[in-house]
Design a protein around this motif. Structure first.
Motif, PDB file in Angstrom:
ATOM      1  N   MET A 106       0.659  -1.318   0.072  1.00  0.00           N
ATOM      2  CA  MET A 106      -0.049   0.312  -0.579  1.00  0.00           C
ATOM      3  C   MET A 106       1.092   1.978   0.213  1.00  0.00           C
ATOM      4  SD  MET A 106      -3.026   1.602   2.313  1.00  0.00           S
ATOM      5  CE  MET A 106      -3.752  -0.112   2.137  1.00  0.00           C
ATOM      6  N   ILE A 107       1.851   1.306   1.129  1.00  0.00           N
ATOM      7  CA  ILE A 107       2.675   2.771   0.543  1.00  0.00           C
ATOM      8  C   ILE A 107       2.806   3.024  -0.302  1.00  0.00           C
ATOM      9  CG2 ILE A 107       5.001   1.133   1.704  1.00  0.00           C
ATOM     10  CD1 ILE A 107       3.848   4.498   2.738  1.00  0.00           C
ATOM     11  N   GLU A 108       3.945   2.091  -1.327  1.00  0.00           N
ATOM     12  CA  GLU A 108       4.396   2.039  -3.246  1.00  0.00           C
ATOM     13  C   GLU A 108       3.076   2.606  -3.611  1.00  0.00           C
ATOM     14  OE1 GLU A 108       7.413   2.186  -3.832  1.00  0.00           O
ATOM     15  OE2 GLU A 108       7.578   1.693  -1.038  1.00  0.00           O
ATOM     16  N   THR A 109       2.023   2.823  -3.341  1.00  0.00           N
ATOM     17  CA  THR A 109       0.804   3.093  -3.733  1.00  0.00           C
ATOM     18  C   THR A 109       0.665   4.136  -3.382  1.00  0.00           C
ATOM     19  OG1 THR A 109      -0.481   1.275  -4.207  1.00  0.00           O
ATOM     20  CG2 THR A 109      -1.767   3.039  -4.676  1.00  0.00           C
ATOM     21  N   ILE A 110       0.795   4.794  -2.571  1.00  0.00           N
ATOM     22  CA  ILE A 110       0.578   5.812  -2.041  1.00  0.00           C
ATOM     23  C   ILE A 110       1.908   7.377  -2.525  1.00  0.00           C
ATOM     24  CG2 ILE A 110       1.051   7.521   0.228  1.00  0.00           C
ATOM     25  CD1 ILE A 110      -1.697   5.982  -0.373  1.00  0.00           C
ATOM     26  N   LYS A 111       2.730   6.105  -2.111  1.00  0.00           N
ATOM     27  CA  LYS A 111       4.215   7.416  -2.762  1.00  0.00           C
ATOM     28  C   LYS A 111       4.232   7.749  -4.586  1.00  0.00           C
ATOM     29  CE  LYS A 111       8.015   6.269  -1.417  1.00  0.00           C
ATOM     30  NZ  LYS A 111       9.350   4.948  -1.515  1.00  0.00           N
ATOM     31  N   THR A 112       3.336   6.515  -5.330  1.00  0.00           N
ATOM     32  CA  THR A 112       3.350   7.402  -6.399  1.00  0.00           C
ATOM     33  C   THR A 112       2.192   8.040  -7.043  1.00  0.00           C
ATOM     34  OG1 THR A 112       3.735   4.464  -6.961  1.00  0.00           O
ATOM     35  CG2 THR A 112       2.886   5.697  -9.087  1.00  0.00           C
ATOM     36  N   TYR A 113       1.537   7.783  -6.427  1.00  0.00           N
ATOM     37  CA  TYR A 113       0.440   9.110  -6.086  1.00  0.00           C
ATOM     38  C   TYR A 113       0.932  10.468  -5.937  1.00  0.00           C
ATOM     39  CZ  TYR A 113      -3.444  12.391  -5.768  1.00  0.00           C
ATOM     40  OH  TYR A 113      -4.997  12.901  -5.573  1.00  0.00           O
ATOM     41  N   LEU A 114       1.763  10.635  -5.193  1.00  0.00           N
ATOM     42  CA  LEU A 114       2.065  11.899  -3.982  1.00  0.00           C
ATOM     43  C   LEU A 114       3.103  12.654  -5.387  1.00  0.00           C
ATOM     44  CD1 LEU A 114       2.220  11.049  -0.457  1.00  0.00           C
ATOM     45  CD2 LEU A 114       0.689  12.693  -1.078  1.00  0.00           C
ATOM     46  N   GLU A 115       4.308  11.390  -5.976  1.00  0.00           N
ATOM     47  CA  GLU A 115       5.362  11.833  -6.180  1.00  0.00           C
ATOM     48  C   GLU A 115       4.408  11.952  -8.174  1.00  0.00           C
ATOM     49  OE1 GLU A 115       6.753   8.133  -7.703  1.00  0.00           O
ATOM     50  OE2 GLU A 115       7.687   8.465  -5.566  1.00  0.00           O
ATOM     51  N   GLU A 116       3.272  11.900  -8.335  1.00  0.00           N
ATOM     52  CA  GLU A 116       2.364  11.798  -9.416  1.00  0.00           C
ATOM     53  C   GLU A 116       1.992  13.109  -9.228  1.00  0.00           C
ATOM     54  OE1 GLU A 116       0.122   9.035 -10.436  1.00  0.00           O
ATOM     55  OE2 GLU A 116       1.538   7.962 -11.164  1.00  0.00           O
ATOM     56  N   GLN A 117       1.361  14.071  -8.366  1.00  0.00           N
ATOM     57  CA  GLN A 117       0.739  15.109  -7.946  1.00  0.00           C
ATOM     58  C   GLN A 117       1.644  16.345  -7.261  1.00  0.00           C
ATOM     59  OE1 GLN A 117      -2.503  15.230  -8.901  1.00  0.00           O
ATOM     60  NE2 GLN A 117      -2.574  13.446  -9.817  1.00  0.00           N
ATOM     61  N   ARG A 118       3.136  15.970  -7.273  1.00  0.00           N
ATOM     62  CA  ARG A 118       3.847  16.555  -6.443  1.00  0.00           C
ATOM     63  C   ARG A 118       3.514  18.093  -6.833  1.00  0.00           C
ATOM     64  NH1 ARG A 118       7.995  19.296  -6.674  1.00  0.00           N
ATOM     65  NH2 ARG A 118      10.145  19.183  -5.319  1.00  0.00           N
ATOM     66  N   ASP A 119       3.693  17.915  -8.257  1.00  0.00           N
ATOM     67  CA  ASP A 119       3.564  19.268  -8.868  1.00  0.00           C
ATOM     68  C   ASP A 119       3.085  20.430  -8.533  1.00  0.00           C
ATOM     69  OD1 ASP A 119       6.308  19.584  -9.856  1.00  0.00           O
ATOM     70  OD2 ASP A 119       5.312  18.833 -11.787  1.00  0.00           O
ATOM     71  N   GLN A 120       1.566  19.794  -8.576  1.00  0.00           N
ATOM     72  CA  GLN A 120       0.046  20.421  -8.913  1.00  0.00           C
ATOM     73  C   GLN A 120       0.160  20.689  -6.877  1.00  0.00           C
ATOM     74  OE1 GLN A 120      -2.281  21.120 -10.370  1.00  0.00           O
ATOM     75  NE2 GLN A 120      -3.251  22.261  -7.881  1.00  0.00           N
ATOM     76  N   HIS A 121       0.471  19.829  -5.798  1.00  0.00           N
ATOM     77  CA  HIS A 121       0.359  20.169  -4.727  1.00  0.00           C
ATOM     78  C   HIS A 121       1.592  21.295  -3.986  1.00  0.00           C
ATOM     79  CE1 HIS A 121      -0.711  15.504  -3.377  1.00  0.00           C
ATOM     80  NE2 HIS A 121      -1.431  15.924  -4.347  1.00  0.00           N
ATOM     81  N   ILE A 122       2.375  21.120  -4.902  1.00  0.00           N
ATOM     82  CA  ILE A 122       3.382  22.453  -4.633  1.00  0.00           C
ATOM     83  C   ILE A 122       2.435  23.624  -5.359  1.00  0.00           C
ATOM     84  CG2 ILE A 122       6.155  23.488  -4.781  1.00  0.00           C
ATOM     85  CD1 ILE A 122       5.668  21.216  -3.374  1.00  0.00           C
ATOM     86  N   GLU A 123       2.004  23.376  -5.992  1.00  0.00           N
ATOM     87  CA  GLU A 123       1.064  24.683  -6.496  1.00  0.00           C
ATOM     88  C   GLU A 123       0.350  25.182  -5.545  1.00  0.00           C
ATOM     89  OE1 GLU A 123       0.188  27.929  -7.972  1.00  0.00           O
ATOM     90  OE2 GLU A 123       1.887  27.085  -8.872  1.00  0.00           O
ATOM     91  N   GLU A 124      -0.474  24.000  -4.983  1.00  0.00           N
ATOM     92  CA  GLU A 124      -1.330  24.547  -4.161  1.00  0.00           C
ATOM     93  C   GLU A 124      -0.705  24.958  -3.234  1.00  0.00           C
ATOM     94  OE1 GLU A 124      -4.690  21.291  -3.101  1.00  0.00           O
ATOM     95  OE2 GLU A 124      -3.751  20.818  -5.210  1.00  0.00           O
ATOM     96  N   LEU A 125       0.280  24.656  -2.497  1.00  0.00           N
ATOM     97  CA  LEU A 125       1.231  25.197  -0.746  1.00  0.00           C
ATOM     98  C   LEU A 125       2.055  26.421  -1.471  1.00  0.00           C
ATOM     99  CD1 LEU A 125       2.898  24.794   2.115  1.00  0.00           C
ATOM    100  CD2 LEU A 125       4.406  23.805   0.197  1.00  0.00           C
TER     101      LEU A 125
END
Length: 460
Positions: free
Chosen positions: A1-20
């Motif tokens: 499960m942790i690998e799935t979570i990490k993959t999602y966070l990596e894929e969404q990283r740019d969007q998440h940083i833009e929100e920050l």
């Protein structure tokens, strides 16, 4: 499960940083009245971010000052409940001319995000929101129940949060409390801060005659309040630096051998400390190292002394008043008012003829500690190790964060401080920044922490 979570966070990283970066553009300065509209706008932004992540029961709750934003997700039946605390307010950005780029126009340079609030505390707070999003988007559920309590007054001493926590303690009840508003020991070196000192602050005033007196006409026959004050102040410590107030150490929890060994990993070089401070010798309670003295031992420090004529030249008088301000740093499980009672008893036991002594109690803050072998602390340490590849060091702070103790005491739950900031990130100073490597590592650590809490709960 942790690998799935990490993959999602990596894929969404740019969007998440833009929100920050959107979050950081809001100048939510709680200390300045003209930013009241920005505080409301920021609370609204936080509420919307929580909603977009999939959290429920979102409320912007009024206090005597700036509001608290609450949200929860409580569908993990039989699993632990974690309360996440954070704050959306920031320090003023002054002096503006010392910033390399505008404080509320975030920019990324050399893997670091520069903006006021980037490390304290918007960057660290948003980590938790994005971990919620990752679990709900990929798994449809969270491994734990979560509640968020996000205030807007941390930078002005959280004066309205303690009564809020008391009022809504049933709503906020949790099995563990976590916050990320502290620092790692260094790059790649995670730290679990498990203790904070408390505070007892008071002013001692000594009154003599009903007015200043001519030192030639009255000197030697009337008590000088400054003389009485210096005698009193010198009585507070023995020759070895130990506080000489009876009962001062009665409630102190002594360090365990395990703690003293852990401290050796973070103990600064005392010769370097001495050199940096330009003093020829360090001074303090014998039998304890510099780090032990400044984090795990209580102190009584005289922070100011006043009395008599302060202008240029000498005015030959016997002043009618002298005063001193005292700050006691306290450790678990000392109680501020008990310490001040002991100091007052000590004062009355001194022989100070011809003067009246009063003590004005002004500051109170209880110390905080979560034992390092507490199960939630062990789970947090294991999560850090899995993410960073090293076991975290255990630290205590010589300072105080009173709301941490309030949350732990009122909700009767252990508090875990998962810091992802780094020393030198200029929190409260110009050019504040956050190392983005700890954005990725932070979301992974929190994800692993929640999974480990659930696994421990299932084994229990």
């Amino acid at each position: 499960m942790i690998e799935t979570i990490k993959t999602y966070l990596e894929e969404q990283r740019d969007q998440h940083i833009e929100e920050l970066m959107q979050f950081l553009r809001i100048p939510s300065i709680s200390a300045v009245a003209e930013h009241q509209p920005d505080m409301k706008r920021c609370a609204d932004w936080v509420a919307e971010s929580l909603k977009n992540a999939g959290l429920e029961n979102i409320e912007i709750m009024p206090t005597g000052g700036h509001p608290v934003v609450y949200a929860d997700w409580l569908h993990a039946e039989g699993k632990p409940t974690v309360l996440i605390y954070g704050h959306y307010d920031v320090q003023p950005a002054d002096p503006m001319e010392l910033w390399n780029t505008p404080p509320f126009e975030p920019v990324i340079r050399d893997g670091k995000l520069f903006a006021r609030g980037s490390t304290d505390d918007k960057g660290q707070l948003l980590l938790y929101v994005k971990v919620v999003e990752a679990f709900l988007r990929t798994q449809g559920s969270l491994p734990v129940n979560v509640k968020f309590c996000i205030e807007g007054e941390e930078e002005i001493a959280s004066k309205n949060l303690p009564p809020f926590v008391e009022k809504y303690k049933d709503k906020l009840q949790a099995d563990a409390i976590t916050l990320s508003d502290t620092q790692m020991h260094g790059p790649g070196k995670p730290a679990l801060m498990y203790g904070l000192r408390g505070l007892a602050g008071f002013e001692i005033t000594i009154d003599g005659a009903n007015s200043d007196l001519h030192s030639g006409l009255f000197g030697g026959a009337v008590q000088n309040p400054i003389h009485a004050l210096t005698k009193l102040l010198s009585s507070f410590h023995d020759t070895d630096g130990r506080v000489a107030v009876e009962g001062f150490y009665d409630r102190v929890i002594e360090l365990s051998d395990k703690e003293r060994e852990a401290f050796k990993q973070v103990e600064p070089n005392e010769n370097k400390v001495r050199t940096d401070l330009n003093v020829d010798k360090l001074y303090g309670e014998k039998g304890f190292s510099f780090y032990e003295q400044t984090t795990s031992r209580p102190t009584l420090e005289i922070t100011s002394v006043s009395g008599g004529f302060q202008g240029e030249g000498i005015k030959p008088i016997i002043p009618n008043r002298a005063s001193a301000k005292i700050a006691c740093r306290l450790v678990a499980v000392q109680v501020p008012d008990e310490i001040m009672n002991a100091v007052e008893a000590h004062i009355h036991a001194q022989d100070l003829p011809g003067v009246k002594v009063t003590l004005d109690r002004q500051l109170r803050g209880n110390p905080f500690i979560t034992p390092i072998d507490e199960p939630v602390m062990v789970a947090a340490a294991e999560a850090f190790e899995d993410t960073y590849g090293v076991w975290p060091v255990y630290t205590r702070s010589g300072g105080s964060i009173p709301i941490v103790e309030v949350l732990g005491r009122v909700l009767d739950a252990p508090v875990v401080l998962l810091g992802f900031g780094l020393p030198g990130e200029n929190l409260h100073a110009p050019n504040e920044h956050f190392h983005l490597i700890n954005w990725e590592k932070g979301t992974e650590t929190i994800s692993r922490f929640w999974l480990k809490l659930t696994a421990r709960n299932e084994k229990a």
